[in-house]
Design a protein around this motif. Structure first.
Motif, short mmCIF file in Angstrom:
data_model
loop_
_atom_site.label_atom_id
_atom_site.label_comp_id
_atom_site.label_asym_id
_atom_site.label_seq_id
_atom_site.Cartn_x
_atom_site.Cartn_y
_atom_site.Cartn_z
N ARG A 235 7.07 -17.72 16.29
CA ARG A 235 5.80 -17.00 16.26
C ARG A 235 6.11 -15.56 15.88
O ARG A 235 6.62 -14.79 16.68
N VAL A 236 5.84 -15.20 14.64
CA VAL A 236 6.24 -13.91 14.10
C VAL A 236 5.24 -12.82 14.49
O VAL A 236 4.07 -12.88 14.13
N ALA A 237 5.73 -11.84 15.23
CA ALA A 237 4.88 -10.75 15.68
C ALA A 237 5.06 -9.48 14.86
O ALA A 237 4.14 -8.66 14.76
N VAL A 238 6.26 -9.30 14.27
CA VAL A 238 6.55 -8.11 13.49
C VAL A 238 7.37 -8.51 12.28
O VAL A 238 8.34 -9.26 12.40
N VAL A 239 6.99 -7.98 11.11
CA VAL A 239 7.82 -8.09 9.90
C VAL A 239 8.06 -6.67 9.41
O VAL A 239 7.13 -5.94 9.10
N VAL A 240 9.33 -6.27 9.36
CA VAL A 240 9.68 -4.94 8.86
C VAL A 240 10.42 -5.11 7.54
O VAL A 240 11.33 -5.92 7.42
N VAL A 241 9.98 -4.35 6.54
CA VAL A 241 10.48 -4.50 5.18
C VAL A 241 11.05 -3.18 4.67
O VAL A 241 10.45 -2.12 4.88
N ALA A 242 12.21 -3.25 4.02
CA ALA A 242 12.79 -2.08 3.34
C ALA A 242 13.20 -2.54 1.95
O ALA A 242 14.18 -3.27 1.80
N VAL A 243 12.44 -2.13 0.95
CA VAL A 243 12.72 -2.59 -0.42
C VAL A 243 12.14 -1.59 -1.41
O VAL A 243 11.25 -0.79 -1.06
N GLY A 244 12.63 -1.64 -2.64
CA GLY A 244 12.10 -0.76 -3.69
C GLY A 244 13.17 0.03 -4.40
O GLY A 244 13.08 0.27 -5.61
N ALA A 245 14.22 0.43 -3.69
CA ALA A 245 15.26 1.27 -4.30
C ALA A 245 16.01 0.55 -5.40
O ALA A 245 16.52 1.19 -6.32
N ASN A 246 16.10 -0.78 -5.31
CA ASN A 246 16.81 -1.54 -6.34
C ASN A 246 15.91 -1.96 -7.50
O ASN A 246 16.38 -2.62 -8.43
N ASP A 247 14.64 -1.58 -7.44
CA ASP A 247 13.74 -1.82 -8.56
C ASP A 247 13.96 -0.70 -9.59
O ASP A 247 15.08 -0.31 -9.83
N ASP A 248 12.94 -0.17 -10.14
CA ASP A 248 13.06 0.82 -11.20
C ASP A 248 13.86 2.07 -10.82
O ASP A 248 14.55 2.63 -11.68
N PRO A 249 13.84 2.53 -9.57
CA PRO A 249 14.66 3.71 -9.24
C PRO A 249 16.17 3.46 -9.38
O PRO A 249 16.92 4.40 -9.64
N HIS A 250 16.62 2.21 -9.18
CA HIS A 250 18.05 1.88 -9.30
C HIS A 250 18.89 2.91 -8.56
O HIS A 250 19.75 3.58 -9.13
N PHE A 251 18.67 3.01 -7.25
CA PHE A 251 19.29 4.06 -6.46
C PHE A 251 20.82 3.97 -6.49
O PHE A 251 21.51 5.00 -6.53
N SER A 252 21.37 2.76 -6.47
CA SER A 252 22.83 2.63 -6.52
C SER A 252 23.37 3.15 -7.85
O SER A 252 24.46 3.74 -7.90
#
Length: 345
Positions: free
Chosen positions: A120-137
């Protein structure tokens, strides 16, 4: 008018005068109440060490999930299970639905769909986006080259020219991933009130306030002017873009853009125990294995175990508030705390 009168009478008979409809308590289904993390290396546990054997190169899986990862450092009342589905290097497409893989693993949203059958999922925490167009690495690599090749211009000179355009291109991809997460839960019978969806941003892993003796291959090989731009402009603009994505999907937003202030890699000088981010890290034993050698530097410049513990405590505080957004800032006690502010712009 007759239809309205009949409908009103039915509602009165069903609920009684002044009695609201009864809502169910919490997420639907069966199984333990659960918090889940989705996303890339900043939340998978990259940099924290002790990676699970199945994500430390076995059969090509380099997701690098660590038992020290942020989600396992949370302490939310009622939560019985903590599940980490994040994978190092993941893009928004790999978090969302679709026939896409990262290091042999299927879509994280598809994995979430399987999880809700038994949890029973009460919280979903997401960290994403840096590997898309910003290409942080890639940004980090360009800045290293600027330090290594002395006649190169500072990396920030070229990156800042297109940085906002990259962020603008990233935002709809993050929005799509978050909507896919909501779609998975809706298909399982969840209503938006049944769970919390949190999007978090990124901290600057390196800052300009480091000793010159560590601005080399022994620690943090970057130019000071580039580190100023990354901390004061680059990471904060990225955070603003992610705040927009959260707003478009009704997700809560946790701003980490200033979470590392004073505790970045190399900021501790001779005492790296004060740092919340890994320095340049080379796994020498991996160099003797052709399959592992390309990943020998993978841990560099990510939250370490202490950093994940601090971010986890800040996330815990944030989840206990009704605020739509907060920033993780260092308090007088030296720890990160959820502060009621929007973004770091």
């Amino acid at each position: 008018m007759l239809f309205v009168a009949v409908l009103a009478a039915v509602l009165v008979l069903t609920w009684g005068p002044g009695t609201p409809p009864v809502r169910r308590q919490g997420p639907p289904g069966t199984g333990p109440l659960t918090i889940v993390s989705l996303g890339d290396s900043t939340i998978s546990g990259e940099g924290a060490g002790d990676y699970t054997p199945d994500t430390n190169g076995a059969n090509g899986d380099w997701c690098h999930r660590s038992p020290h990862a942020e989600v396992f450092q949370t302490d939310v009342p009622g939560i019985e299970a903590k599940v980490n589905l994040a994978c190092s290097g993941a893009t928004s497409a790999q978090v969302g639905l679709g026939d896409v893989k990262q290091y042999t693993e299927p879509s994280q949203a598809e994995q979430l769909a399987s999880l809700v059958k038994t949890h029973r999922v009460a919280v979903v925490v997401v960290a994403v986006g840096a590997n898309d167009d910003p290409h942080f690495s890639q940004l980090v690599n360009e800045c290293f080259q600027s330090w290594f090749i002395t006649d190169h211009a500072p990396c920030s000179d070229t990156i800042k020219a297109t940085w906002q355009d990259r962020i603008d291109a990233m935002v709809p991809k993050v929005v799509s991933a978050l909507r896919d997460v909501r779609q998975v839960l809706a298909r399982a019978g969840y209503e938006t009130e049944d769970y919390q969806l949190v999007l978090q941003s990124y901290a600057a892993p390196i800052g300009p306030d480091i000793a010159a003796a560590l601005q080399n291959l022994n620690g943090c090989p970057f130019r000071s002017e580039d580190l100023v731009w990354v901390r004061d402009k680059g990471v904060r603009a990225l955070s603003d873009g992610l705040a927009r994505a959260a707003g478009e999907t009704g997700a809560r937003f946790l701003d980490l853009s200033r979470a590392g202030d004073g505790h970045e890699a190399c900021s501790g000088g001779a005492d790296p125990a004060k740092e919340w981010f890994s320095r340049l890290t080379l796994q020498l034993h991996d160099l003797s294995d052709a399959d592992r050698a390309p990943h020998a530097l993978q841990e560099s410049f990510h939250p370490n175990a202490a950093g994940h513990a601090q971010i986890g405590r800040c996330l815990t505080e944030f989840l206990a508030t009704p605020l739509p957004s907060s920033a993780c800032l260092v308090g007088a006690d030296g720890n990160l705390h959820a502060t009621p502010t929007l973004t770091a712009s």
